[in-house]
Design an enzyme around this catalytic site. Structure first.
Site, PDB file in Angstrom:
ATOM      1  N   GLU A  23       0.863  -1.180   0.000  1.00  0.00           N
ATOM      2  CA  GLU A  23       0.000   0.000   0.000  1.00  0.00           C
ATOM      3  C   GLU A  23       0.889   1.215   0.000  1.00  0.00           C
ATOM      4  OE1 GLU A  23      -2.920   0.526   3.023  1.00  0.00           O
ATOM      5  OE2 GLU A  23      -4.028  -1.263   2.437  1.00  0.00           O
TER       6      GLU A  23
ATOM      7  N   ASP B 144      -5.795  10.209   9.532  1.00  0.00           N
ATOM      8  CA  ASP B 144      -4.469   9.751   9.936  1.00  0.00           C
ATOM      9  C   ASP B 144      -3.979  10.394  11.217  1.00  0.00           C
ATOM     10  OD1 ASP B 144      -3.512   7.831   7.919  1.00  0.00           O
ATOM     11  OD2 ASP B 144      -3.911   9.488   6.546  1.00  0.00           O
TER      12      ASP B 144
END
Ligand SMILES: Cc1ncc(COP(=O)(O)O)c(C=O)c1O
EC number: 4.2.1.20
Lengths: 278, 403
Positions: free
Chosen positions: A61, A72
Site C-alpha cells: 500500500e 491519519d
C-alpha cells in the site's frame, strides 16, 4: 468471428485476486505494509518498495501524500508533510510504481490516499496513467461507496476500488459493502485514526468472522497492528494484516539512505516469520 | 448548469447542491453521520423542537437583531443607504450562537454528553463553550496554534466557560487544521461525542443544518425590510469564510431574483499576490472536509495555506451551497483585501460608534463599494456578523500600538 470474451482492460489488473488466491492455496496470511510515498527519501522509494517485498510483503500500500489527512494520526501526518515538502505528488508516485514494475511484475500495488489529489489530477487521466504505471487498486479514504460514482473511469480502466469497513458500519450497510467489494475488503479494527494504540483482538475477532462470512473477497485487517505479536493475533482470523504507522515511524528514523531498505526488511521479517509459523 | 427554479429545494437527499456537497468521509463516520441526519431531519419538523429553539433564540440569544440604518456612514460614502443587520448584538457577539444554540438542542435530544468544535477566530469556540456550559455538557475546542496566538481573548473566554482548548500544530496551524483534528477526535469518540461544526461546510447534514440555524437572520431581515422600508433591499452582502453568516442572510432571499447577492471573501494582500483566502473568487472545485466545493489547492491537489488578517475567514474551502450559487450565477463572490477591511473597520467605528469584527469589516467594505454603485434611495443590506472586541489586539499590533 470476434472473440466473445471481452479482454480484461488491464492485463495486470487481477494481480490482487491472483495474489490472494495463491495465499489461500498456501494457507498463508497476507502481509500488507503501508508506506507514505516519498518518505523518508524520494530518491530511494523504488529501493524501499523492493525491500518491502524482500521482507515478506504480499501487497504494497503506497500512501499518496495529502495536506489534510483527516483519518491519519501524527506519524502518517508528518510523513505526508515531509513528502509534500519534497514536492511529491501523483506524478512522482506513479513514476516510482512504473520503475518498480520493471523488476517486479507480481506484487500488487494499491494507492491509498484522499480524493482531492485524484480529483485535481482528473479521474480519467489518473485512471489511464495509473494502469499504465502498473497500479492495481486504489483505496480513497474519503470516498465512501455513496460517492464512488466519480471513480467510474478508474473502474473502467481496470483499477479495483478497495473499500473500508469499520466497527461502526451498520449491518445493512455491511451487506452492501461486502457485495460491492473488489480485491479485498479493508476492515478497520477500531473507530479511530491510524497509529492509535487501542487494538483489542478479543473485540474484533467475532466482527471480522462475520464480515468474512459475508464477503466474496478476502478481508484484510488494519489499524493498530505494530509488531509480530499483534500481527499474529490478528492473523488468527484475517486473510491479511496491514501495518502502517509502526513501519512509517521506523523508516523515519533511518540514519541515511542506505539504512532505509535494511530497516524495512528488519521490521517486516519477524512479522513474516510469525505469520508463517503455524 | 440548468436554470434553478427553486433555490430553497436544495440540498437533495444525498446532501448535494448540484455538483457540490455530499459526504466524503471515512467509513467510520458514515454511521454517526447517518444517525445525525436521521435525527436532524426529524427534529427540523418537530413543533416542540422548533418552539424550544425559538424560545432560546429570543430569551438567550436576544433575537430578533435590529436592522440599523448607518446614516453617517452612508452620508460619508455618498451613495445608497447602508443598512446593517446587527448580529454583533447577539449574546457572545456574533451570528455563531444561532447555530450552536440549535446544534446544542440536537445534541441534547440525541443524548450526547460531550461536544467538540473547531474554531478559527474563536467566536464559534466561544459560542460552543457557551451552550455547553448552559446544558452542562463537556466541551473540547480545537484551535490552530496560529489562531490561538491572534485570538487570545477568545481563548480565555472559552476557558472561563469551562471548555478545554486544544492547540493544533499540524499543517498551517489554522482553521482547516483545527477541523481535521476535530474530525479525528470525532472518529475516535463517535459513541458519546457530538461534533458541532461552526460553518456551512463539512459532510451532509452539516451544510444543511448550519444553514437552517443561521437562516433566521435572513427570515428576520426580509420581514424587517418589508416592515420598515416597504420593500426588499437592492443588494445583500456578507463576508464569506466557511459561509454561515452569508448563507444565513442570503437564503431567505434566494428566490427574490431582483435582489442582488454579493459575498465578500478575504483577498488578504490581494488575490494577485497569492496570499488570500478567496476560495470562490480564485479557487477550483475539489474535495475538502467531507464535501465537494471550491477549494484553494495546487496542481497536486494539496490544499494551499491561506492568508487573511481575520482568522475567521482564513479558510481554503467554502460551504458547498455557495459553490452552487456561484455556478448558478445567483450570487457573486468578490475579494476584499486586508487593507480595505481595516479601512472599513475604522470608518464604521468613527462614523457609527460600532467596532465590527475583522471578518464583518470585509462585508462593510463591500457594502461601501456597493453603495457607490446605487442611487441615494438605494438600499444595501450588510450582515454585521460580529463585534470587534476580539480583534482589538490584532489591530493594535498591525498599527504598531501597544495596549
Ligand atoms: C464574526 C464572524 N463573522 C464571520 C465569520 C466567518 O464564518 P462564516 O463564513 O461561517 O460566517 C466568523 C468566523 O469565525 C466570525 O467570527
Amino acid at each position: 468471428m470476434p472473440n466473445p470474451v471481452s479482454p480484461i482492460p488491464n492485463p495486470g489488473s487481477r494481480r490482487i485476486d491472483r495474489r490472494f488466491a495463491a495465499l489461500k492455496a498456501a494457507s498463508r496470511t497476507g502481509l500488507i505494509p503501508f508506506v507514505t510515498a516519498g518518505d523518508p527519501s524520494p530518491e530511494h522509494m523504488v529501493t524501499l518498495m523492493h525491500a518491502l517485498v524482500e521482507g515478506g510483503a504480499d501487497l504494497i500500500e503506497l500512501g499518496v501524500p495529502f495536506s489534510d489527512p483527516m483519518a491519519d494520526g501524527l506519524v502518517i501526518q508528518h510523513a505526508s508533510e515531509r513528502a509534500i515538502a519534497k514536492g511529491v505528488g501523483i506524478g512522482e508516485v506513479l513514476g516510482w510504481v512504473a520503475a518498480f514494475r520493471q523488476r517486479d511484475a507480481q506484487t500488487p500495488i494499491v494507492l491509498m490516499g484522499y480524493l482531492n489529489p485524484v480529483e485535481i489530477h482528473g479521474y480519467a487521466r489518473f485512471a489511464q496513467e495509473a494502469v499504465q504505471a502498473g497500479v492495481d487498486g486504489v483505496l480513497l479514504v474519503d470516498c465512501p461507496l455513496e460517492e464512488a460514482a466519480v471513480l467510474q473511469p478508474l473502474r473502467d480502466a481496470g483499477l479495483q476500488q478497495i473499500l473500508l469497513a469499520a466497527p461502526t458500519t451498520a449491518p445493512q450497510r455491511m451487506v452492501r459493502l461486502c457485495e460491492a467489494a473488489e480485491g479485498f475488503l479493508y476492515y478497520v479494527s477500531f473507530a479511530g485514526i491510524t497509529g492509535a494504540g487501542q487494538l483489542s483482538t478479543h473485540d474484533i475477532a467475532g466482527r471480522v468472522a462475520d464480515v468474512r462470512a459475508q464477503a466474496k473477497v478476502p478481508v484484510a485487517v488494519g489499524f493498530g497492528i505494530r509488531d509480530a505479536q499483534s500481527a499474529k493475533e490478528i492473523a488468527a482470523f484475517a486473510d491479511a494484516v496491514v501495518i502502517g504507522s509502526a513501519l512509517v515511524a521506523r523508516l523515519a528514523e533511518a540514519t541515511g539512505p542506505d539504512d532505509i531498505a535494511g530497516r524495512a526488511k528488519d521490521f517486516l521479517q519477524p512479522i513474516r516469520a510469525a505469520l508463517d509459523a503455524h | 448548469m440548468p436554470t434553478i427554479d427553486d433555490f430553497h429545494a436544495w440540498p437533495d437527499e444525498h446532501g448535494r447542491f448540484g455538483n457540490y456537497g455530499g459526504s466524503y468521509v471515512a467509513e467510520t463516520l458514515m454511521a454517526p453521520l447517518a444517525e445525525l441526519t436521521e435525527a436532524y431531519l426529524r427534529l427540523r419538523k418537530d413543533p416542540e423542537f422548533i418552539a424550544e429553539l425559538d424560545r432560546d433564540l429570543k430569551y438567550y440569544v436576544g433575537r430578533p437583531s435590529p436592522i440599523y440604518h448607518a446614516e453617517r456612514l452612508s452620508q460619508h460614502v455618498g451613495g445608497a443607504r447602508i443598512l446593517l443587520k446587527r448580529e454583533d448584538l447577539n449574546h457572545t457577539g456574533a451570528h455563531k450562537i444561532n447555530n450552536t444554540v440549535g446544534q446544542a438542542l440536537v445534541a441534547k435530544r440525541m443524548g450526547k454528553p460531550r461536544i467538540i468544535a473547531e474554531t478559527g477566530a474563536g467566536q464559534h469556540g466561544v459560542a460552543s463553550a457557551t451552550v455547553a456550559a448552559r446544558l452542562g455538557l463537556k466541551c473540547v475546542v480545537y484551535m490552530g496554534a496560529v489562531d490561538i496566538e491572534r485570538q487570545k481573548m477568545n481563548v480565555y473566554r472559552m476557558k472561563l466557560l469551562g471548555a478545554e482548548v486544544v492547540p493544533v500544530t499540524s499543517g498551517s496551524k489554522t482553521l482547516k487544521d483545527a477541523l481535521n483534528e476535530a474530525m479525528r477526535d470525532w472518529v475516535t469518540n463517535v459513541a458519546d461525542t457530538f461534533y458541532m461544526i461552526g460553518t456551512v461546510a463539512g459532510p451532509h447534514p452539516y451544510p444543511l443544518m448550519v444553514r437552517d440555524f443561521n437562516a433566521i437572520v435572513g427570515r428576520e431581515a426580509r420581514a424587517q425590510m418589508l416592515q420598515d422600508y416597504g420593500r426588499l433591499p437592492d443588494a445583500l452582502t456578507a463576508c464569506v469564510g466557511g459561509g454561515s453568516n452569508a448563507i444565513g442572510l442570503f437564503h431567505e432571499f434566494l428566490n427574490d431574483r431582483d435582489v442582488r447577492i454579493v459575498g465578500a471573501e478575504a483577498a488578504g494582500d490581494g488575490i494577485e499576490t497569492g496570499h488570500h483566502a478567496a476560495s470562490l473568487a480564485a479557487g477550483r472545485p475539489g474535495v475538502l472536509h467531507g464535501n465537494r466545493t471550491y477549494v484553494l489547492c495546487d496542481d497536486n491537489g494539496q490544499i494551499t495555506e491561506t492568508h487573511s488578517v481575520s482568522a475567521g475567514l482564513d479558510y481554503p474551502g467554502v460551504g458547498p451551497e455557495h459553490s452552487f450559487l456561484k455556478d448558478a450565477g445567483r450570487a457573486e463572490y468578490v475579494g476584499v483585501t486586508d487593507d480595505e477591511a481595516l479601512q472599513a473597520f475604522h470608518l464604521l467605528a468613527r462614523t457609527e460608534g460600532i467596532l465590527a469584527a475583522l471578518e464583518s469589516s470585509h462585508a462593510v467594505a463591500q457594502a461601501i463599494k456597493l453603495a457607490r454603485e446605487y442611487p441615494k434611495d438605494g438600499l444595501i443590506l450588510c450582515n454585521l456578523s460580529g463585534r470587534g472586541d476580539k480583534d482589538v489586539h490584532t489591530i493594535a499590533a498591525r498599527e504598531g500600538v501597544e495596549v
